[in-house]
Design an enzyme around this catalytic site. Structure first.
Site: not given
Ligand SMILES: [Zn+2]
Ligand SMILES: [Zn+2]
Length: 197
Positions: A146-147, A156-157, A162, A181, A184
């Site tokens: 994520h980071e 952010h999604c 995701c 996803c 992304c």
């Protein structure tokens, strides 16, 4: 008229990730990240730094008893200035916060990074649950992907499966998947085509 692009322009930046401990972090956590991160991001190489940075005492808020994550990020940038083809992922065991939030699992600066994650609230024991090494490492990996996604220019999604879905609590982290996803993933590849960093 046809437009001509150089091969360099069309090829992806060969991205490296450097994992950097901030304070003491178990080597099995670092090794798991090194081993598993390339399955989720287009990385050429993942290296664990032989250096361990000291937790910056001026990041500590004695009332909150937490460390300000933005201070950690600036310390990482001072240690290893950002470049196009490398992202630095700091890993720490101390509890992090950002102004306006009770805590953060991690934080990153957009595009070149750096990024940081904290293992503090990822252990099942923190929530009164029995030790579960597999679950703990899964959470560490999700937060790291994520980071690093933010450090590669992703926001952010809205897709709750995701990995770029925002985690408000550990329940959100456990619910979402480890992978980007399709949208992304395509955006990361686009960003890595060069020219925008
Ligand atoms: Zn985020
Ligand atoms: Zn997504």
């Amino acid at each position: 008229m046809r437009k001509c692009f150089s091969l360099k322009h069309l090829s992806l930046i060969e991205l490296r990730v450097l994992i950097l401990s901030i304070g003491s972090v178990e080597s099995r956590v670092l090794e798991a990240l090194k081993l598993r991160l390339p399955a989720f991001l287009p990385l050429e190489e993942v290296t664990i730094s032989g250096n361990v940075l000291k937790v910056p005492e001026d990041a500590y808020d004695p009332i909150r008893r937490q460390y300000r994550s933005s201070r950690m990020l600036s310390m990482i940038s001072d240690y290893r200035p950002p470049v196009d083809d490398e992202r630095v992922l700091g890993v720490t065991g101390v509890d992090l916060y950002a102004p306006g939030l009770n805590f953060v699992f991690g934080e990153a600066l957009s595009f070149r990074g750096p990024a940081i994650i904290s293992t503090y609230r990822l252990r099942p024991e923190y929530y009164g649950m029995p030790t579960d090494e597999g679950l703990f490492l899964e959470r560490v990996l999700k937060e790291a992907v994520h980071e690093l996604g933010h450090a590669l220019g992703l926001g952010h999604c809205k897709n709750h499966r995701c990995v770029m879905f925002f985690s408000n609590s550990i329940l959100d982290t456990d619910r979402k998947g480890m992978q980007l996803c399709g949208l992304c993933h395509a955006k990361v590849l686009e960003n890595l085509k060069g020219g925008i960093f």
